[in-house]
Every structure is written in structure tokens, then in C-alpha cells.
Design a protein around this motif. Structure first.
Motif: not given
Length: 559
Positions: A365-369, A377-381
Motif C-alpha cells: 500500500a505504501s509503494a502504491l501511494c 504522511i500517508v506513506i509514513i503511516v
């Protein structure tokens, strides 16, 4: 009526979840649009937030199915659930009620098997006493056929040496070599006989060493090449009392038959455990025999009798140049009725696998973001979620290793997945650190560029080291698997690598369709950083997949 009630509960919860997910997705998309975010990114981010809320709203059903999968896996191994593992998850209450009834049936079955095991052990002890005299007679024959003959050969060689002494020292070289060879053979024969006279019961490791010695004796007697292959073996507590001694006699009898009748050049003895059975296979390329005619001779009656006492089975396949004797002996069940350790091991393993799934989902999910230029901030979460669940999985994996008290294929499998996820977390962290120039635009060049560059390179090097250790542990994992299990796992990972490459190709096409990259060595905006990080991901992604594919392809050819 109960089934109907359970279905209505599931439908009601899913209907409510769908409504709330729609509301959350809509509100999130409208909120992002109000901040002048692109329409496509707003819709995708809203969908992700809606999906996350859907996971939370259906968490009880997910936990229920996870527990149901754990219970069915234990039932497949004929292992009941402990009292602490029996839960009721609404709205799956009816299923878990039926599950408890199945659990009671398995408990009753295990108690009956335990009583049968005790009766079998008592029968083994009584038969063992009757076999002592037969064993003494057999040892007398072995001494006559092996040690005595070798002593006679040494005596003849010594007499030849005495007769040739007057002709010079060179003439006694051949008789002296004969004496040395005969003494070595006699030592091997004596070691084998001493193993047979050992008063203490053999452990599973002692059984393997005793079989290796017997195979070495067979090689001296027949000049055949004898190989011993040992794969995953059971622990001593899974073997009924006297099983190792009986198995040693069975293998000894089979090897004696090969020495007397087979005229074989190559012999293979293979030991391995599969499910709840210990398998011993003895193969030779000798002259073979007709199994319909020779059914009780050649020591086969003794082999069948000893195997039947162990509640096992014997399978013989023979033709000229290919004879295989297969022994299958059932193992004791794990003492799950009163073993706290076994219950804790199952719980710990389930938690590790569930945590690994969450970590993998958070990394993806982080890679997709990053690819969609979602707010940082979404990637850090996502990275924090991956780190937290990885920490929990690591602690549970350490606890599972300590409980099992052995290095097995299962433990190596968990470690392999753990290293793969850790490499992904470190790679994601190295990309996130490179966002510091955006957060610190007016700092000195040493802080704004040197610090993120150094930390990012450090995380990248650590990711490479962990990735190499992932392949090393995966190699150990494969080596502990049986051949058929290894083929299945290698093929599964090959399919995963091919699927991942297909997804990568789709992402490349989608990225090219959306727009061009705005690359910058020192990013000043979120878009520039996202483009830099996306380019790194799109380059490393196929490289790692191709390495995995080629590495597993080599294992497939070797297997």
C-alpha cells in the motif's frame, strides 16, 4: 434455524459495512478535492481509506475465519483445540458450535489411540524377550561368517609373508597389504556387532549412525557403493518405546539379504518423515526376485513380523536391476491433550503468519501511494504500521522457535518470509529518508543533502544485505524439505515471480499513460520526490523478480 440466523447476521454486518465504506470513501474524496488534489488521486485515496475502514468494520469476521482456519488445520492433523482456543465469534457462532462438537470427537479418538499405543508397547516388550535367543544365534553366525573368516585370511597372509621373507622385503608387500585390509574390515565388522549388542535403546540420531555403519559393512563385503540419505526426521518422543531398535533390526536384515542374494552394485537407504509416518526405503540394482514366489524366505518373514508389531506396513517392488523395500511406521501423536507448549506453538505460528500478511499489505500500500503521489504522511503511516507488525511477528517467531526447540523446515520458512519483508521495509525507509530535502529546504547543504543521502544509502546497503540473507535462509528452507515438497514450493515461488512481473508491466503502462516523470536529484516538492522514488521502485522491482525467478529456476532444475 441456527444456520439461517448466522447467515442473516453476516448479511446485516456486511450491508452496514458497505454503507459506512461508501460514506467514508465519498467524504475522503471530497475532502481531497477541496484541497485542489487531482481527481484520479482523490478517488484512489478515497477508495484506499474506504477499504481500510471496511477492514476494521469486518475485523470480527476476519478473526473468526482466521481462527476457523487454524482449527481446521489442527483437525487435519488430528490435533484437538485446547480450552483457551475455543472461542465464539459473532456472527459465526453456529460454525464454532459445530467446531466444538468436532473437537470433542477428536479428543475421544486420541484417547482411544493412546490406549492402543500402551497395549502395543506392552506387546513389544513381550516379543523382545522372545527374540533374545534368536539374536544370540544370529550373532554366532555373523561371527563365523565374518570375523572368523577374516582372522583366517590374516593367518594365511602372515604365513605367506614368513615364506617370502628370505626372497626380500619387496615380496612381502602384497601379503602385508592384505593383512592391513583384513584388519580394517574386521574392525568395521566388530563395530557393527558391538552396535547390535548395545544394551541401551537407540535414539533417532543413534539409529541413523548405526545404519551408516551397517551400510559401510555392506560396502566392504560386496564392494557395492552404498549411500544413506536422511531428510526430515521425527523427534524421539514421537517414537514408541523400542521402535528404533526394531527398525535397526529391519534394516540390518534387509542389508543382509542384499549381501547374500542381490549381487548389487549400488544401494541406497533413505529415511524421512512425512505427515505422521516414518518412511524407510532401501533400493538396490541387484538381480531382483519374484515377490509372488519369495514371500516368506530371505528374512522377509522377520521383516514383516517386526513391522506389524510396530503397526506399520511393508511394500516390496522387485524386478531385475531395480528392487525397493519400503517400510512405513506410524508415529505417536503429539501430546496435545496435556501439552501447553504445543498449544502455544500453534498460536504463535498463526500470529506470525497473520502479522506477515499485514506487513506485506502495508508495504504494498505504501509503494502504491508513492506511485500515486499521495500525501507523504500517508506513506509514513504505512511504514509505521509495517514496522509495528513486523516487530510483533519477530517476537512471536522467536517465541515459536524457543517452544519448538528444534531447527525445522517450518522455522526456516518463517525466517525466510521475515527477511523478505525486512528487505522491503528497509528499501521503503531509504526512499522516505530522501524526502528530507523537501521538509528542510533552507538548511545547510550538509544537513539538507548529506544527511538524507547518507541515511538513504545506509538503509539501501542494509536492504541488500538482508535480501542476500533471505536467499541464504531460503536455501536452508529448501534443503530441509522433502523432494516433492521442495518442487511444490519452488514452483509456487516461480509463479509468484512471473505474476509480479506481469503486474510490474501493467504499472509501467499505467504510469506512462498518466504522465511524464519530473525527476530531480535534490527534490523540492512532493511530486519530484514521488517521481524519483517511483523510478527507483520501477527499476528495482523487475530486477528483484528476475533474480528470484532465475534463482528458483536453478533450484527447480537441481530438484
Amino acid at each position: 434455524m441456527h444456520i439461517r440466523t448466522s447467515q442473516l447476521g453476516i448479511v446485516a454486518q456486511f450491508l452496514l459495512s458497505y454503507c459506512l465504506v461508501g460514506v467514508v470513501s465519498t467524504l475522503a474524496s471530497l475532502l481531497l478535492l477541496s484541497t485542489h488534489t487531482q481527481l484520479l488521486i482523490s478517488l484512489l485515496a478515497g477508495g484506499l481509506m474506504g477499504g481500510a475502514s471496511g477492514l476494521l468494520l469486518t475485523w470480527n469476521i476476519q478473526r473468526g475465519f482466521a481462527h476457523l482456519e487454524h482449527a481446521l488445520a489442527r483437525f487435519a492433523q488430528n490435533r484437538p483445540l485446547a480450552d483457551e482456543e475455543q472461542h465464539l465469534y459473532w456472527p459465526l457462532t453456529t460454525l464454532f458450535t459445530l467446531l466444538q462438537q468436532c473437537n470433542q470427537h477428536i479428543i475421544a479418538q486420541l484417547r482411544q489411540e493412546q490406549m492402543a499405543t500402551e497395549q502395543r508397547e506392552q506387546l513389544l516388550r513381550s516379543v523382545g524377550e522372545a527374540a533374545i535367543q534368536d539374536e544370540r544365534n544370529r550373532l554366532a553366525r555373523e561371527l563365523h561368517d565374518s570375523i572368523k573368516q577374516q582372522m583366517f585370511g590374516i593367518d594365511m597372509s602372515a604365513a605367506a609373508m614368513a615364506a617370502r621373507m628370505q626372497s626380500g622385503l619387496e615380496t612381502i608387500r602384497e601379503p602385508l597389504a592384505d593383512i592391513q585390509r583384513s584388519v580394517q574390515e574386521a574392525q568395521i565388522e566388530m563395530d557393527a556387532l558391538l552396535q547390535q549388542l548395545r544394551p541401551a535403546s537407540l535414539t533417532i540420531s543413534g539409529l541413523v549412525e548405526a545404519i551408516r555403519t551397517q551400510c559401510e559393512v555392506l560396502g566392504y563385503r560386496t564392494n557395492a557403493q552404498v549411500a544413506v540419505e536422511v531428510y526430515d526426521l521425527p523427534t524421539d518422543d514421537l517414537l514408541p518405546s523400542g521402535t528404533t531398535d526394531a527398525l535397526f533390526r529391519i534394516v540390518q536384515e534387509a542389508l543382509a539379504n542384499i549381501a547374500r542374494h542381490a549381487r548389487a552394485h549400488y544401494v541406497t537407504v533413505r529415511l524421512h518423515k512425512k505427515d505422521d509416518t516414518l518412511h524407510i526405503e532401501i533400493h538396490d540394482d541387484g538381480q531382483g526376485f519374484d515377490t509372488s514366489v519369495v514371500s516368506t524366505g530371505m528374512g522377509l518373514a522377520n521383516i514383516r513380523e517386526r513391522t506389524q508389531i510396530l503397526s506399520g506396513s511393508v511394500d516390496i517392488q522387485s524386478r531385475p536391476g531395480d528392487t525397493t523395500l519400503s517400510i512405513h511406521v506410524p508415529l505417536l501423536r503429539q501430546p496435545v491433550l496435556s501439552s501447553e507448549a504445543s498449544r502455544e506453538l500453534g498460536i504463535a505460528t498463526t500470529k506470525v503468519q497473520a502479522s506477515h500478511n499485514i506487513v506485506e499489505l502495508a508495504i504494498l500500500a505504501s509503494a502504491l501511494c508513492i506511485l500515486l503521489t499521495v500525501p507523504f504522511i500517508v506513506i509514513i503511516v504505512g511504514l509505521c504500521i509495517a514496522l509495528n507488525w513486523f516487530r510483533m511477528a519477530y517476537q512471536e517467531r522467536i517465541r515459536a522457535s524457543r517452544i519448538s526447540k528444534e531447527i525445522s523446515a517450518h522455522v526456516f520458512g518463517l525466517q525466510s518470509k521475515e527477511r523478505e519483508l525486512l528487505a522491503g521495509i528497509l528499501l521503503l525507509a531509504s526512499l522516505c529518508v530522501w524526502y528530507l530535502p523537501v521538509l528542510l529546504p533552507h538548511q545547510p547543504i550538509l544537513i539538507a543533502v548529506g544527511l538524507p543521502l547518507g541515511v538513504s544509502l545506509l538503509c539501501g546497503v542494509l536492504a541488500l544485505i538482508v535480501y542476500l540473507s533471505y536467499h541464504r535462509i531460503t536455501k536452508m528452507y529448501y534443503s530441509h524439505l522433502l523432494p516433492e515438497e521442495r518442487v511444490s514450493q519452488v514452483q509456487l515461488r516461480l509463479n509468484t515471480a512471473v505474476t509480479s512481473l506481469g503486474v510490474w508491466l501493467f504499472v509501467i503502462m499505467l504510469t506512462l499513460f498518466i504522465g511524464q516523470f519530473d525527476l530531480a536529484f535534490l527534490p523540492h516538492t512532493l511530486a519530484q520526490w514521488s517521481d524519483d522514488a517511483s523510478l527507483v521502485l520501477l527499476i528495482l522491482w523487475p530486477i528483484m523478480d528476475i533474480i528470484d525467478y532465475l534463482w528458483n529456476r536453478r533450484w527447480k532444475r537441481a530438484t
